[in-house]
Each structure stands twice: as structure tokens, then as C-alpha cells.
Write an enzyme that holds these catalytic residues in place. Structure first.
Site, PDB file in Angstrom:
ATOM      1  N   CYS A  82      43.722  37.089  35.279  1.00  0.00           N
ATOM      2  CA  CYS A  82      43.039  35.911  35.817  1.00  0.00           C
ATOM      3  C   CYS A  82      42.121  35.263  34.793  1.00  0.00           C
ATOM      4  CB  CYS A  82      42.292  36.252  37.106  1.00  0.00           C
ATOM      5  SG  CYS A  82      40.871  37.298  36.880  1.00  0.00           S
TER       6      CYS A  82
ATOM      7  N   GLU B 284      33.982  44.794  42.099  1.00  0.00           N
ATOM      8  CA  GLU B 284      33.680  43.552  41.351  1.00  0.00           C
ATOM      9  C   GLU B 284      32.777  42.632  42.154  1.00  0.00           C
ATOM     10  OE1 GLU B 284      37.566  41.877  40.765  1.00  0.00           O
ATOM     11  OE2 GLU B 284      38.325  43.617  39.720  1.00  0.00           O
TER      12      GLU B 284
END
Lengths: 648, 648
Positions: free
Chosen positions: A421, A325
């Protein structure tokens, strides 16, 4: 320590208070109302494990177990507490706008529970309390301990600002005081810093509301300690009591992933995990502004420039490698394998907003706008009930296959993530939208985003009212009724805008540009200002230093990026071409998600053979193309999507 | 059991024996000589940990420790033994061509050592012997135990065929007999099969030289047991004595990765780990041919067709996802993230060769040729001392960054891998090239590849000599001197060839096509045959069902794929375009790696702005383009490479 603040020479702009802004925007109301009516309640159910067919969060339950109210152990990700914190933060913003007794009662009950779960000395993290009480602060690199603390702090500040209540603020101050004891330059202190940044900017917010300089000093310590030699993340692994959470003690940590390969002041390329990076950079900007640290501000601006000049997706997405990521290298902007996490664009908006406030330069808000109207909103379905974590530039559902390199790409939003998240982060951003809309400094009132609504704000000790009427981002005409007062109005002229016109009480006006804002000098007396930002569909091209988009174009209109969807254009979107001279037509179509479209006469490449390889180039047949706003894609079931289309 | 063989109705073709073929080919001699003079000696040093600056292999040392000749433990990958086996196999082929007393002595010493390491009951695998003696056969899914056994068996067959020596054959027969006792349908046998296929085709080779039907039966058992319900790989994890090598007992195995999601006869899409897949399919073809099993052959052909029609790179590469080195889905052929492992193309050549031998269809050899002349040869440097594991269609060294999704891409060949499967696999393939060149069945002598050299072979009980003179693959003219005898000559007409001519003793000839071969009926008497396969540079296009290559073209000439390299064309190869009407010129250039090039007047897209995004499409400036053969890339240091170039 006090020198830190006395040295504040940046005159940072301040956003309006949430309570001062009433948004009633044709574009955003759908989302802000959804946050109130659907997302926040839905997430409360999620935190309480009351969603059917969804992986339980265990978040509230973890607090109950830590508080001794329930038997059990910890469940979920090591940073599971932060979901509850982000929810509380969103609730804080929401209550600032509009009272909601029932919601406030739920939040208060959660805050009480968190207080019960907090340890005597102030420590708060249910994972470590329940699973590894002897390993606190024993693996800063991997374990998100300070990250979670940061989200508690942000929640406390927002909830205090939204309700005036101090219970959560007291909890986080006790925790922050403990952290300030544990971490620092003294010999008996830990010389470490978080593996996942977030607490830095949170501590500055805590300092802002408490005026306690030790919180600012702690933020500065974490930032300046980062990446120094000997490297803390490497050193902690050598300790006998290292908490080997991932069973990777013998692996050298990837320092760049954690922005810890060198001191932050020496960095010039945004690198590593994208969310971590922009949270850090936002914290750097905060500390620089609060302490008047030009060198640190320069470093933050250098990193920002690197992002927008060499590592930014056209949609305001960042983080090019789905593996880890993360940022990769300059000009590497792959379309079907990018991560562009919703949270990373939220972090980019946080970062750019700060630089805009510090420098008073409008162009930073261009980036806020780009991220907000495209990647961030792509993160949430139009019914508010499902979410994208990853926001690619093109999706071919056929190849989004588990256990391949494209496994992270999803052709449909997910109801709730195991790693949750993004949804609560979206909720807190959309609840605090007003903070992004305008800023005030001395006699200047600056409009950064064009959101319809009313504003009641103190400008140079005058109560000023402002009314904005617009159908932005679909219409560039903005009508502003500037209430009486002696102040100046600064209107951001967006970078996408090639041409504009302005009238003041009906008379054409040439306003000077100041830092990218059109400056209208006061006084005003219920003055009507008409700003017309001419909006037409535009073809955008990427710098040919970037390999993926050479020969391709993307369509924008105003701040909105458009895309092709299979629902409107049939399958195999990669076969479509937009001829160089094809006219682009914009119109409204209420049947489409997003309600607007750009159409153009295009072409499709077809082949006469079934062979995989042949010596025939195929032929082009006419096909009309329909583009819809990127943020509105994937609201009609699973299908292909593509932003960049071959030209010619 | 004997029914298995009686049922053999496929009349499979047989390759010539290695000793019957003398290759002296302008193109291949570089590589075959390198294998003899450099690769095999180099790999011997590697196996013996005698290479400086290279991760030690420990391979021979492991045998010494297992044999009790040295103190110590096992080091290396769990399949480390297979490196030694592949080396012995290559040596076997090499000795078949040419005696080498010193080399044979080394191999004999290694074989003796392997015999000493073998256990009483026939078991042989130094990892399990040294590290987990109680866990043999307790994790077939992950532990490569039967895979390594397969390579021992292939080595033994090759060494026996090359030298007539039976020591290694005896060793592997004892091991195979043990495996045949341990595995099978009876209640006290294990009903499992390998997590990494290879032993299936090896057992058929062992059956071919020993005529022991139990080896063929065991191969058939492994193939037919695979993917049945209840799934063995899932079931073995439930066992108390499961050997949890990867600490992933609780993870469900990815059955498709192991080609175990369903019985192989039901499969119609090539899937999972590419090397494993094609080794399995090759074994299926072998068992089908040996047992006359049409249903199994149909399954193998179906899987082959899926590969070449929907999952094959233009270079003969397979395995599209760098994550897990695997097939993904039809038409998913990304250029900068593909794996296209050298070993996978070797496996594809093995598989296609078998189907060609069984069906007598020339087109299977087109695939062998494509894989061999492009991906396989790309796997080895022109000095024979470094190797590619991964063979992408484009490489931008700038973004081949560690800890990102492109970490597996390397812009330069590596001297030796920790996981050293490709280099010894290349050595064994290049040493056995003659097996791919021609086949014999009854009165037919078939030429499948055009390699210069001489052949002395038995055809229908006649000693036939054949001499092939050619500069293939750079020149399509092939001169064949067909020695006296009453036999037919079948010359493969490659799929790439649009036009050809043929003469027999100077007289033009129209030969009928039979299964893709030009058929020349005998008898011959030192007959001179001239076959001219007209070769010109060709633009090749991919079926527009595949997204990545739409609007792009690749150049081929004969079986060779060409590519752009930065050394010849400057950086940012993605900015280059080949106009639709640009003439392609082929010529020799001894200064270039590969010695030949295609040139064309092209264009480069340049931009006037530094901005990442702009509304200017940039402009095209003329630039001459130089393409070199793909297999020859990366022989001049690190640089960019690209196969597919934008057209127009």
C-alpha cells in the site's frame, strides 16, 4: 438530494490545478523526479511481476484472468487491485504536470484491461470475481471491497483531470452506480459500510467532477450509517451467507478498530486502525463541506484536535500500536514500538489539507507540512527504490527480531512489500504535491507550503502568475514575485516560526495575521515580496503527560525533525545525552544524506563493569553529536536511529 | 545405560526433605499459609468448575469424561490436564509439611479418577483421548502432549514423597514406560521431542525415586535429539497424518521459539519461549549431573550466564517480548512491554537451584532469591486469590488497552486464567519452599535462603537440628542455633550485601569464603551464630548496553526490588525524578502492602502548556517519593506502578 449542495455554506478553498503549477524545488525535485523517472516505472514493473528477487504482485495478472484473457486464479492480498488503482492515480497526476506518451499508453492499456475485467452490471473486484463470485458484499468488515472501489474512483478522477480521458471515469461511474443501488436506506438495500474507509472521500471527488449528486449522497450514507445500532459488522456475521474470509465468524469484530463502535458524529477520540481512521475523517470533512453540515464538520475537527493534541508523533506520524497498526490512547507515544505507517501520515495530510481548505486556518497546513517533510518522505529512499511502511522514532537493528513484538520494525527500507500500500500511495502523493502548495478563494491566493516554482492560476477571473524562489525547508527566506493583478496574497506563518520579517518591493511591511496567514492586500504588479521565516535549530519537548519522552528533547529546524544516526555517532545511541546548555550549530554538509546537519557537544554514558546490574551509575564522557533530517535516515545501510535524546 | 549413572562425578547437593523443615517465617508464612488455606482449596474449586464468575476449567470434568463416568467431550486448553497435575504436586508438598486428611482424600479421589481415565497401554491425555484419539504424538511441536505428561510425573513424585502413596507413581510409570517405547533412536520409534519442554526434568525426578535408568535415558534422549537435522518439527508437518491443530501446517514452525534451531549443546544464548527455555535448561542440568556430562553442564551454564548477564530483569523476570512470551536479544529489556511471566521466573528458580546444587556456588541462589522475592511473589495477591501472569517493570493502566500491543499487560491481578498455568505453578513452588532453603552434602550443611524456621536433617549420619531466627528480607540479622554435631555450616553471602559481620557464641569471627558461602567449620554444640548482612537501600543501575534504563535507577534493599505506586505518589509516575544526591530512608509502615517503604525527597516535571509539543522543557517541583516492595504492588486496586525512575 439537491438540498445537500444548496446548503453548502463553507466556501471551501480550492487547490490550484496541477497543470497550473510548475515545481522546480531544490528539496522536492529529487522526489518528484524520482516518482516520474523511477517510482512509477518501477511500480509498473512490480504490478506486472517483472521485478527480480521480489514477491510478485499479480495485480495486472489478476485483471487479465478476470477479463478472460488468461487462465488462472486470483493471487495476492484481497485488496491487490488497489495497487493498480493507486498507480493509475499517480500517473494521472504525473501526466497533468508533464506529457509522457509512453506512460500514458501503458496506463491506457491497463484501463482497457480493467474495463474488460469489469462485469456487465458494473462490478469490479478481481478477488471476488475470481475467488468468491457468490460472496460479493458478504463481508464488508474484513474484505476491503468498498476500499478497493474507492481507489478505482480516485484513480479515475485523477486520470480524467490529468488527461481529459473518460474511459476509467466511465468504468467507475458504472461501478459507483451499482454500489449506489446495492447500498442505501431502502429495505432491499444493504445497510452496511466499508470495513476499510476510503470510498467516502473518493465518492466526493467523483461528485466534484461529474456533478452527479447520487455519489455525494452515497458518501454521506456510508458516513452516517457507520456505527449505528444494531451494528452492521456484528449483524453480517450472523447471516448464513456470511463470507468467512478470515475464519473468524465466531469472533466479535473489534468495532473500534473499524471506527464503528458508535456513530461518527458522536466520536471525540481518534481510534482504531490509523489509515482507516484518517481516510474516514477526510471523507467526513468532504461531506460536511459539500453539504454544509456543521455538526459533521465539528466532529471531524474534534477528531483532528484529538490527534494533534494527544496522539501525534513529532514527525507527523500516527498509529502508536504496532499490533493492529492502530491508535491506542491519549499521550501513549512509544518510540520503539510505534507503527506510524507512511500511509497513515499521507491520510493525515489529506485530512488536514481538507480542514485547512474548509476553515481557511493556516495551522492545519502545519500538520500537512510536518507529516509531509518527515514521516511521508521517510517512507521513500533517496534513490526512490525502497520504502518504509513503519516509521519509528528509534530503531535498534539488534532488537528488530522476527517473531517478537518488534518484528514490524525494519532498520532498512524494503524494495516492495507483499502488502504494497505505501509505495503507490507515496507516488500519488508526491505527484500531486502542487495540490498542497496553494489554494484560491475569490480574490485570495493562499500559499500553504513554500515550494519553489511557478504558478499560473485564475484568481477572481484574472490570470495571475506567481514565482516562488526559496531553499525551504533548509532556508526560511522566500522570495515571491507576485504577477500583476488585483488579488490578495496570504502567506502561511508556520507555527514553528518564532520570528519573521517581510518586505514588499524592498520596504519593510507589517502584514496583519488572518487565520494564521500573513495577509498582503493587492493589487500587485510584478511585486517582489521577501518573507524571511527565521530558522534556527530548536529543542522541542513533549508534554509530560506522555511517559516516553519525559526528560528527553528532540531537535527541529523549520519543519524538519532531526535524528541521530549510528553512522555519524557510533552505536548505542541511547547512551548519548545533549546537555541543557549545549549550543546547536546548523550547517550544510553535502556528504550527508539530506545535505544538512545540526551538531552539538554532547555526552556519552559509559560503564566500567560488564555486569548487567551494578551500584555504579557509570560516567559521562564528552562526545560531539551529529543530527541529520529524519526523512533522510537509513540511506547509508542498516544502522541505529533515534529522534528523542536524553537531556542533561 | 548403567554407565550413565556410574559416570556421576558431580556430587550434586541434595535439598533437605520437606518434612525435615518447619518454616515459621514472618515474610513467607503469609504466602505458605495462603497456599494451604486459600490457594489449594480455591484451585480445587476451580478445577471442579465451582468458582462463580470465572471461566470454568473443565479440568476434572475432562478426566470424568475420559474415564467414561460422564457423557461429554473435552473442554479447555489442550494442556488443561496439567492444571490438575500441578495442583496434585502442590498438595504433595503441602502434605509433606502437614497432614490434612480432607485434602488428601480429595487428592486421592482425583488420582483414582486419573487412573480410571488412563488407557490400557498407559496413555494419559484427556485432550487426545477425547478429541483426537488417532492423532496421538502426531504434532509434538504444538500440542503439549509430552509437557502434560511431565507434569503428571512431577505430581506423582511429589505426592509419593509427601504421602508415601504410590498410586499416582504407578500411573505415571506406566505412562512413562509407554513413552519410552514410543520415543527413542530405534527405527520403529519416534525421533521427536516435546514442543514445550518439562518432561525432561520430570523424568530425572522419576528416575531419582524409582532408580529406573530407562527414565533417565529417555530424558537424555529428548535433550540430545532436540534441534538435530533434519529438524523433527519441520519433518512432522510433512507427514500425511500430521495433526494440524492450529491449521498452520504450511507455516514453518519457529524453531527458535521451541529451542529447536540447533542441538542444545551448541546453544549459547537463551532464546524462544521463556518458560519452555528454562524448563529445558533445568532438565539439561539434571541430566548432566546425573550422567556426569560436563559438556551438557557447560551448555546449561553458558545459557544461564547469558540470562543473568544480558537478559534478566532486575526483579528476576525473564521473557522480554509480550508477543510469543519470549526472550528477544541481549540487553533488550523494555519496561512496559515485557512479559516476565510468573511461570518463567519459577522456571528460572528451578534452573538456578539445580546449578547451585551441582556447582556448590552461592551466586546461583542469588538468582533464585531475586526471582522468588520479586517476580514470583508479585504473581500472587496478598490475599492469595488473584494472580499475575505478566509482571512488567512499569504499568500505566491507561494504556493497557485491549487489541493493542499492550493488551497482555494487566494493571490488576486476575482471579483465575483461562490459561491457568501460573496459579498452580505458584502453589507448587510456595509449597516446596523448603527445598530452596538448604542443601546437604557429606559434612556440609548449606543455607541458601534465610527463612525463619527449624530444620532436623541428617548430615554425615548425624541428626542435626538447626534453628534460624530472622526478619529477613527486611532485616539482615540472622540468628542461627546450630545443634550439636560434627558438621560444617555454609552460609550464603548474598551478592547484594556490601558488608557483613559474624559472631560465634558471641565472638567475632572471620569466616573464609567458599564458593560464595561463609564457611563455619564444626563441630557445633548448640552454638549461637549471628550473621549480620548489612542492609541499606541501594540505587541500582543497569549496564548502559541496555537502552531502556539509561539515566534511570531502581531501588533495592536486600533482595527486594522497590517500586513507585500511584497510590502513594499520585498519577503520571514517569514525571517523577530521584535526584542523584537524595537520601534514601527505609522504615516500617504497617499501613502499606508489604509493610515497609523507602522514602526520598524527589522531583516532578510539570508543564505550563497543554500543547503536545513545545519549546519549553517544563519545570521541576519538589515531591516526596515513596517506594514499596515490588512484590506487594497492585494490592490496593488498579493504579500505576514503576520500578525504574529517572535520576537527576
Amino acid at each position: 438530494m439537491t438540498s445537500l449542495i444548496r446548503n453548502n455554506r463553507f466556501n471551501r478553498l480550492r487547490p490550484a490545478k496541477l497543470a497550473d503549477v510548475r515545481i522546480r524545488d531544490n528539496f522536492f525535485d529529487r522526489y518528484t523526479k524520482l516518482v516520474q523517472s523511477a517510482v512509477i516505472p518501477y511500480q509498473w514493473d512490480a504490478l506486472n511481476d517483472q521485478l527480480p528477487d521480489t514477491e510478485p504482485s499479480h495485480s495486472i495478472q489478476n485483471f487479465r484472468v478476470a477479463a478472460g484473457l488468461e487462465e488462472g486464479t486470483f493471487h495476492g492480498f484481497i485488496f491487490q487491485d488497489s495497487d493498480a488503482a493507486k498507480w493509475l492515480e499517480a500517473v494521472g497526476y504525473s501526466l497533468a504536470h508533464e506529457a509522457n506518451v509512453e506512460l500514458e499508453a501503458k496506463a491506457d492499456s491497463l484501463i482497457e484491461l480493467i474495463g474488460q475485467a469489469q462485469e456487465e452490471d458494473g462490478y469490479l473486484n478481481t478477488y471476488f470475481q475470481l475467488k468468491a463470485p457468490d460472496s460479493k458484499w458478504k463481508n464488508l468488515c474484513d474484505c476491503h471491497e468498498l476500499y478497493v472501489a474507492g481507489h478505482f474512483i480516485e484513480a479515475a478522477v485523477a486520470y480524467y483531470q490529468g488527461t481529459g480521458k473518460t474511459a476509467l471515469l466511465d468504468i467507475v461511474c458504472r461501478f459507483a452506480d451499482l454500489i449506489a443501488q446495492v447500498f442505501g436506506p431502502d429495505e432491499d438495500q444493504i445497510h452496511g459500510y466499508p470495513g476499510h474507509e476510503e470510498i467516502e472521500l473518493a465518492l466526493v471527488r467523483l461528485w466534484e467532477v461529474t456533478k452527479e449528486d447520487r455519489y455525494l449522497a452515497l458518501a454521506k450514507y456510508f458516513i452516517d450509517q457507520r456505527g449505528r445500532e444494531p451494528n452492521y459488522f456484528e449483524a453480517e456475521r450472523e447471516q448464513d451467507d456470511f463470507f468467512d474470509f478470515y475464519h473468524n465468524k465466531n469472533h466479535k469484530p473489534i468495532l473500534e478498530y473499524h471506527q464503528a463502535e458508535k456513530p461518527v458524529r458522536e466520536m471525540d477520540t481518534a481510534g482504531g486502525h490509523a489509515v482507516r481512521a484518517v481516510y474516514l475523517y477526510a471523507g467526513m470533512a468532504d461531506v460536511a463541506a459539500a453539504t454544509g453540515d456543521q455538526q459533521l464538520l465539528d466532529a471531524a475537527i474534534r477528531l483532528y484536535d484529538n490527534i494533534v493534541e494527544k496522539q501525534l508523533y513529532i514527525t507527523g506520524g500516527i498509529g502508536k500500536s504496532n499490533h493492529l497498526e492502530r491508535f491506542s490512547v491519549d499521550y501513549d507515544l512509544p518510540n520503539d514500538a510505534n507503527y506510524s505507517e507512511t500511509c497513515a501520515s499521507i491520510g493525515l495530510a489529506l485530512f488536514a489539507l481538507r480542514l485547512g481548505q474548509i476553515t481557511k486556518q493556516a495551522h492545519y497546513h502545519d500538520t500537512v507540512e510536518l507529516a509531509l517533510y518527515n514521516t511521508v518522505l521517510s517512507g521513500i529512499a533517496m534513490d526512490g527504490k525502497s520504502f518504509f511502511y513503519v516509521n519509528p522514532m528509534e530503531v535498534w537493528p539488534h532488537n528488530c527480531k522476527e517473531h517478537t513484538m518488534r518484528a514490524s520494525l525494519k532498520p532498512q527500507r524494503q524494495p516492495w512489500f507483499g502488502c504494497a500500500c505505501c509505495p503507490p500511495n507515496l507516488a500519488r502523493l508526491l505527484s500531486s504535491l502542487a495540490l498542497y502548495a496553494c489554494s484560491v478563494k475569490e480574490k485570495d491566493l493562499l500559499l500553504n507550503l513554500y515550494i519553489q516554482g511557478e504558478l499560473q492560476v485564475q484568481v477572481a477571473n484574472q490570470a495571475v502568475s506567481l514565482e516562488v524562489t526559496t531553499d525551504y525547508p533548509h532556508d526560511g527566506r522566500i522570495r515571491i514575485r507576485a504577477g500583476a493583478g488585483d488579488y490578495n496574497l496570504l502567506l502561511r506563518l508556520p507555527a514553528w516560526c518564532r520570528d519573521h520579517s517581510l518586505t514588499r518591493d524592498g520596504k519593510p511591511l507589517e502584514a496583519p495575521l488572518q487565520g494564521g496567514y500573513l495577509r498582503l492586500a493587492g493589487p500587485f504588479a510584478d511585486t517582489e515580496i521577501l518573507l524571511n521565516l527565521h530558522m534556527a535549530p530548536q529543542r522541542v519537548y513533549m508534554n509530560p503527560m506522555a511517559p516516553e519522552e519525559c526528560g528527553k528533547t528532540a531537535l527541529m529546524r523549520g519543519p524538519l525533525v532531526y535524528c541521530l544516526e549510528e553512522k555519524d555517532n557510533g552505536p548505542h545511541l541511547h547512551q548519548l545525552r545533549l546537555p541543557k546548555d549545549a549550543p546547536l550549530t546548523f550547517d550544510r554538509d553535502p556528504a550527508l544524506p539530506g545535505g544538512y546537519r545540526i551538531t552539538a557537544p554532547g555526552l556519552r554514558l559509559v560503564h566500567e563493569t560488564e555486569d548487567l546490574y551494578s551500584t555504579s551509575p557509570g560516567r559521562l564522557i564528552p562526545q560531539d553529536l551529529t543530527f541529520i533530517p529524519y526523512h533522510a535516515w537509513a540511506n547509508r545501510g542498516e544502522n541505529e536511529m533515534r529522534v528523542w535524546v536524553q537531556e542533561g
